[in-house]
Design a protein around this motif. Sequence first.
Motif, PDB file in Angstrom:
ATOM      1  N   UNK A 108      39.038  44.919  37.424  1.00 52.09           N
ATOM      2  CA  UNK A 108      39.069  44.569  38.845  1.00 52.09           C
ATOM      3  C   UNK A 108      39.555  43.127  38.942  1.00 52.09           C
ATOM      4  N   UNK A 109      40.358  42.843  39.966  1.00 47.32           N
ATOM      5  CA  UNK A 109      40.946  41.513  40.118  1.00 47.32           C
ATOM      6  C   UNK A 109      40.494  40.884  41.426  1.00 47.32           C
ATOM      7  N   UNK A 110      40.085  39.625  41.357  1.00 45.28           N
ATOM      8  CA  UNK A 110      39.675  38.866  42.542  1.00 45.28           C
ATOM      9  C   UNK A 110      40.560  37.634  42.659  1.00 45.28           C
ATOM     10  N   UNK A 111      41.090  37.398  43.860  1.00 47.11           N
ATOM     11  CA  UNK A 111      41.862  36.183  44.121  1.00 47.11           C
ATOM     12  C   UNK A 111      41.274  35.477  45.341  1.00 47.11           C
ATOM     13  N   UNK A 132      39.577  41.575  46.565  1.00 43.96           N
ATOM     14  CA  UNK A 132      39.148  42.259  45.345  1.00 43.96           C
ATOM     15  C   UNK A 132      39.899  43.581  45.271  1.00 43.96           C
ATOM     16  N   UNK A 133      40.548  43.830  44.135  1.00 51.00           N
ATOM     17  CA  UNK A 133      41.273  45.087  43.929  1.00 51.00           C
ATOM     18  C   UNK A 133      40.835  45.707  42.612  1.00 51.00           C
ATOM     19  N   UNK A 134      40.584  47.038  42.644  1.00 53.77           N
ATOM     20  CA  UNK A 134      40.188  47.753  41.437  1.00 53.77           C
ATOM     21  C   UNK A 134      41.345  48.623  40.955  1.00 53.77           C
ATOM     22  N   UNK A 135      41.262  49.065  39.689  1.00 51.97           N
ATOM     23  CA  UNK A 135      42.326  49.892  39.118  1.00 51.97           C
ATOM     24  C   UNK A 135      42.461  51.230  39.820  1.00 51.97           C
ATOM     25  N   UNK A 136      41.361  51.737  40.390  1.00 56.30           N
ATOM     26  CA  UNK A 136      41.420  53.049  41.047  1.00 56.30           C
ATOM     27  C   UNK A 136      41.784  52.952  42.531  1.00 56.30           C
ATOM     28  N   UNK A 137      42.284  51.794  42.992  1.00 50.17           N
ATOM     29  CA  UNK A 137      42.845  51.701  44.338  1.00 50.17           C
ATOM     30  C   UNK A 137      41.922  51.183  45.420  1.00 50.17           C
ATOM     31  N   UNK A 138      40.717  50.768  45.089  1.00 52.50           N
ATOM     32  CA  UNK A 138      39.824  50.198  46.105  1.00 52.50           C
ATOM     33  C   UNK A 138      40.214  48.743  46.350  1.00 52.50           C
ATOM     34  N   UNK A 139      40.085  48.323  47.615  1.00 56.63           N
ATOM     35  CA  UNK A 139      40.477  46.958  47.979  1.00 56.63           C
ATOM     36  C   UNK A 139      39.510  46.410  49.016  1.00 56.63           C
TER      37      UNK A 139
END
Length: 202
Positions: A108-111, A132-139
Amino acid sequence: MKLKNIHNLISIAIVITMAMLFCSCADNYKRVGDEAIKKIFPSAVAEDFTLTYTETDGGKADDGDSRSKIIAVLRSPISNDFDNLDFPYRTFPKGLKVEFFDDKGMKSTVTADYGIIYSKTNLIDLQGNVVIETEDGKKLEAPQLYWDKGNDWIFTQQKFKYTNKEEGTIMDGEGMDFNRSFSFFHANKTYGLMSIKEKKDD
């Protein structure tokens, strides 16, 4: 006549006294020592900063040492270190990016535009266009988020937008908290669009 002169003297005395009071009200006091506002400077400044969070998994490597796994990597163009203060912290004035890894290695990536890490409390304050973005498409999008690293918990009282492409849902709300893997998600107030997929019977 004497009464008039006494009255005039009293009037002059009052005028002089009032003038002295007004003149003494001017703030000519110079602050020194502990009363002066102290300028705070970082004890260190780092460019192209990278901080890796790891934890031991309890197993042993081939050489007998404890194995550790990466749970998060924080990157920032610049970091200001204020660990010399009574309540130490570190700031990221030009933004930061954090990559989280769960037990299965999913990222998961947070900017954010700005960030503060409070060393004693293990709390990270993310501010400005937090995504926040996850590999399975949640944002998840919010103006501010807090990450409690010790309890692996994320929360905010600000407005947020949560998009789940897999389920086709968009949720707007205000105030929420959740764990890093999104397996638990609690929102205080929600409003928005949600589409429900119907299961077809065979």
